[in-house]
Enzyme design. Structure first.
Site, PDB file in Angstrom:
ATOM      1  N   THR A  81       1.118  -0.891   0.214  1.00 57.84           N
ATOM      2  CA  THR A  81       0.028   0.390  -0.366  1.00 57.84           C
ATOM      3  C   THR A  81       0.757   1.538  -0.120  1.00 57.84           C
ATOM      4  OG1 THR A  81       0.090  -0.196   2.214  1.00 57.84           O
ATOM      5  CG2 THR A  81      -1.494  -1.091   1.007  1.00 57.84           C
ATOM      6  N   GLU A 133      -6.350  -2.626  -0.806  1.00 57.07           N
ATOM      7  CA  GLU A 133      -6.814  -3.521   0.121  1.00 57.07           C
ATOM      8  C   GLU A 133      -8.546  -4.855  -0.696  1.00 57.07           C
ATOM      9  OE1 GLU A 133      -5.334  -1.188   1.086  1.00 57.07           O
ATOM     10  OE2 GLU A 133      -4.556  -0.995   2.853  1.00 57.07           O
ATOM     11  N   LYS A 193     -13.662  19.946   9.175  1.00 59.28           N
ATOM     12  CA  LYS A 193     -14.220  19.841  11.001  1.00 59.28           C
ATOM     13  C   LYS A 193     -14.391  20.708  10.852  1.00 59.28           C
ATOM     14  CE  LYS A 193     -14.695  15.197  11.920  1.00 59.28           C
ATOM     15  NZ  LYS A 193     -13.881  14.191  12.189  1.00 59.28           N
ATOM     16  N   TRP A 208     -19.102  18.955   8.845  1.00 57.82           N
ATOM     17  CA  TRP A 208     -17.485  18.298   8.202  1.00 57.82           C
ATOM     18  C   TRP A 208     -18.078  19.164   7.218  1.00 57.82           C
ATOM     19  CZ3 TRP A 208     -17.436  12.228   8.787  1.00 57.82           C
ATOM     20  CH2 TRP A 208     -16.949  12.067  10.167  1.00 57.82           C
TER      21      TRP A 208
HETATM   22  P1  AMP Z   1      -4.754   2.589  -2.974  1.00 58.23           P
HETATM   23  O1  AMP Z   1      -4.972   2.036  -2.052  1.00 58.23           O
HETATM   24  O2  AMP Z   1      -3.370   3.045  -3.412  1.00 58.23           O
HETATM   25  O3  AMP Z   1      -5.279   2.706  -4.979  1.00 58.23           O
HETATM   26  O4  AMP Z   1      -5.411   4.161  -2.744  1.00 58.23           O
HETATM   27  C1  AMP Z   1      -7.097   3.923  -2.736  1.00 58.23           C
HETATM   28  C2  AMP Z   1      -8.046   4.898  -2.295  1.00 58.23           C
HETATM   29  O5  AMP Z   1      -7.962   5.846  -2.893  1.00 58.23           O
HETATM   30  C3  AMP Z   1      -9.358   4.983  -1.590  1.00 58.23           C
HETATM   31  O6  AMP Z   1      -9.361   4.122   0.198  1.00 58.23           O
HETATM   32  C4  AMP Z   1      -9.900   5.733  -1.993  1.00 58.23           C
HETATM   33  O7  AMP Z   1      -9.231   7.695  -0.666  1.00 58.23           O
HETATM   34  C5  AMP Z   1      -8.733   7.169  -3.000  1.00 58.23           C
HETATM   35  N1  AMP Z   1      -9.640   6.479  -3.694  1.00 58.23           N
HETATM   36  C6  AMP Z   1      -9.869   5.715  -5.358  1.00 58.23           C
HETATM   37  N2  AMP Z   1     -10.773   5.698  -6.018  1.00 58.23           N
HETATM   38  C7  AMP Z   1     -11.395   6.960  -5.436  1.00 58.23           C
HETATM   39  C8  AMP Z   1     -12.782   7.743  -5.958  1.00 58.23           C
HETATM   40  N3  AMP Z   1     -12.972   6.924  -7.322  1.00 58.23           N
HETATM   41  N4  AMP Z   1     -12.823   8.896  -5.842  1.00 58.23           N
HETATM   42  C9  AMP Z   1     -12.277   9.811  -4.602  1.00 58.23           C
HETATM   43  N5  AMP Z   1     -11.385   8.985  -3.877  1.00 58.23           N
HETATM   44  C10 AMP Z   1     -10.616   7.399  -4.585  1.00 58.23           C
END
Ligand code: AMP
Length: 546
Positions: free
Chosen positions: A186, A331, A443, A448
């Site tokens: 990650t 994940e 906040k 929010w």
């Molecule tokens: P990663 O594990 O690096 O792919 O990151 C995942 C995170 O990216 C998610 O928990 C979100 O916070 C963000 N994310 C992924 N897709 C979107 C989306 N379409 N809109 C907003 N946030 C997103």
């Protein structure tokens, strides 16, 4: 009583065997690091994946041993996807945009035995190889005659010399479908990265689901350009779904700039492309001033960060391309939701449809989700109540590699859920909308404010290229939003004009208190804005309203 159907494990080797047998003459096209275009077929992928498997056997690699890649989207990377996992080893895709120290840390943590890399990344390998104690074999993904002699990397071999002379026949082993197949760390902004360890079963189920019409809608009639990298969450599973359906694959290699992506789309008749918003921004920025149009592109999946409405509009109105907004996580293998309308929405006016299409979308069968408040109580699906988004399902992590940090929480009924760290609403039709990462929520006076909403309004202004909204401490309201803005080249907009642009587009109290013009917004290794870094950069900033 048990069912009386055949029990065949879901294995990744089954996907490439199927591709070989049923659409063996389908095309796979790649832009190579050398700059030329490489073409071959799914049967060639299958044959060379078997050669990779033989080469790994030749190195005496054990079952579940890790084989790492640091590579662009390309045909050799695809062969490793199938050859490594198919033969029972674990493919570890490493993100080359990470700091070299982090790359070395990850390779050591995964105990990688082999590391295959594109020649673009030779300087990274030269910087880290002496620190990667477990790696016994270094493979440069190039022709034998392209291998430089003086790299300083011990026993470096070229990919073609390594696998090219191997037998093209190989009996894929049959094993438990829950066996690990690949892993991805990650991007973790705090602490050390943790790895999601995917299985053959989770990957195959995800490949089936991703191809569904209401998900990525991948078929044998598509020519797909995954700009989303194979080094991050398996390019959203597209290589597997393409093998399963027989779609043509078009790999951009290192060419992620607007011009290269546009040329690949036009030259290869791409119908379908997938990537993060920053890549599409580069494409649109290249196309507009050059007066270019698409002749074959029909759909694009955009995810990884929130897709600004202005981008959906531009694709639809200026280019006739449908945008599918997607949400997922490392994940989650990574797909969680895709945004497509239901039958009952088809008669809605365009503006009403747009409101839905902006959301991150509906859960895919295989991903169960709910939103909860701080006390763990489930919140209603009314599109207004927001809460922490929890998910569970057969392609969601149960644990991190080496058991580091239990990723799950128990609900009041004793069920395990994965807390995504995202804050979301869910409406009565099941459309989920992310309002923030939980740590980015602003906040203000107990209410929010969604930083994503504030950013979307800013990027709808014609002079704004990028915007990031953060909260700044305020003596009365605890926190107030400000928006950091990167202007488009040669465009002009003042602080006052931009603040006025918010009028009528959001509640008055949600309008940011200030606009800070910046040259760039820090972007992390997976193309997401790094708000932690932005906050650091603006640590001496004082609110004019405080
Ligand atoms: P990663 O594990 O690096 O792919 O990151 C995942 C995170 O990216 C998610 O928990 C979100 O916070 C963000 N994310 C992924 N897709 C979107 C989306 N379409 N809109 C907003 N946030 C997103």
């Amino acid at each position: 009583m048990l069912g009386l159907m055949q029990d065949q494990p879901l294995l990744i080797s089954g996907l490439i065997d199927f591709a070989d047998k049923h659409h063996g003459d389908g095309d796979v096209v790649s832009r190579r690091v050398e700059g030329d275009i490489h073409r071959y077929t799914w049967s060639d992928v299958a044959r060379r994946s078997r050669q990779v498997a033989n080469a790994l056997d030749g190195m005496k690699l054990g079952f579940s041993d890790r084989v790492a890649t640091i590579a662009w989207n390309g045909y050799r990377h695809l062969e490793l996807y199938f050859g490594v996992s198919g033969s029972g080893r674990v493919l570890h895709t490493i993100n080359p945009r990470l700091h070299p120290e982090q790359i070395a840390w990850i390779a050591n943590h995964a105990e990688d035995q082999v590391l295959c890399f594109d020649m673009t990344f030779l300087p990274i390998i030269q910087a880290v190889h002496s620190k990667c104690a477990s790696v016994k074999h270094w493979v440069a993904m190039c022709d034998a005659d392209k291998l430089p002699s003086d790299t300083g990397i011990p026993n470096l071999i070229s990919y073609e010399a390594w696998m090219g002379s191997q037998s093209t026949t190989y009996q894929w082993p049959v094993f438990d479908e829950n066996t690990a197949s690949s892993m991805c760390y990650t991007s973790g902004t705090t602490g050390n990265p943790k790895a999601a360890l995917y299985s053959h079963r989770s990957t195959t189920l995800h490949a089936y689901a991703a191809a569904l019409p209401d998900v990525m809608c991948i078929s044998a009639r598509d020519a797909i350009l995954p700009v989303v990298p194979m080094f991050h969450v398996n390019a959203w599973g597209i290589p597997y779904s393409a093998a399963l359906t027989g779609a043509k694959l078009v790999f951009p290699g290192p060419g992620m700039d607007g011009k290269s992506v546009y040329e690949m789309i036009e030259n290869e008749g791409v119908t379908y492309a997938a990537g993060v918003p920053t890549v599409w921004q580069m494409l649109l920025t290249y196309m507009k001033p050059n007066g270019l149009k698409f002749s074959t592109l029909k759909r694009t999946v955009i995810g990884g960060s929130a897709c600004p409405p202005a981008m959906i509009d531009a694709f639809r109105d200026d280019y006739g391309v449908e945008v599918l907004h997607a949400w997922g996580m490392t994940e989650l293998s990574p797909l969680g939701t895709l945004c497509t309308l239901k039958n009952k929405h088809l008669k809605l006016p365009k503006e009403e449809q747009m409101k839905l299409l902006l959301k991150q979308g509906r859960a895919i069968y295989g991903v169960d989700m709910k939103i909860v408040n701080d006390a763990g109580d489930e919140q209603p699906h009314d599109g207004k109540a927001y809460g922490d988004l929890l998910v569970k399902g057969p392609w969601v992590v149960a644990n991190y590699y080496k058991g580091e940090g239990n990723p799950l929480v128990k609900d009041k009924d004793g069920h395990d859920w994965f807390p995504t760290g995202d804050v979301a609403t869910i409406d009565a039709d099941g459309f989920m909308q992310i309002t923030d990462r939980s740590k980015d929520v602003i906040k203000s006076g107990g209410e929010w404010i969604s930083s994503i909403d504030i950013e979307n309004i800013a990027v709808a202004h014609p002079a704004v290229a990028m915007a990031a909204c953060i909260g700044v401490a305020h003596p009365k309201w605890d926190e107030r939003p400000i928006v950091a803005v990167v202007k488009k080249p040669d465009a002009q907009v003042s602080r006052e004009e931009l603040l006025a642009f918010y009028e009528g587009k959001t509640a008055k109290w949600q309008i940011p208190d200030d606009v800070v013009f910046v040259d760039s917004i820090p972007i992390g290794a997976t193309g997401k804005m790094l708000k932690t870094k932005l906050r650091e950069q603006l640590k001496d900033y004082k609110l004019p309203t405080a």
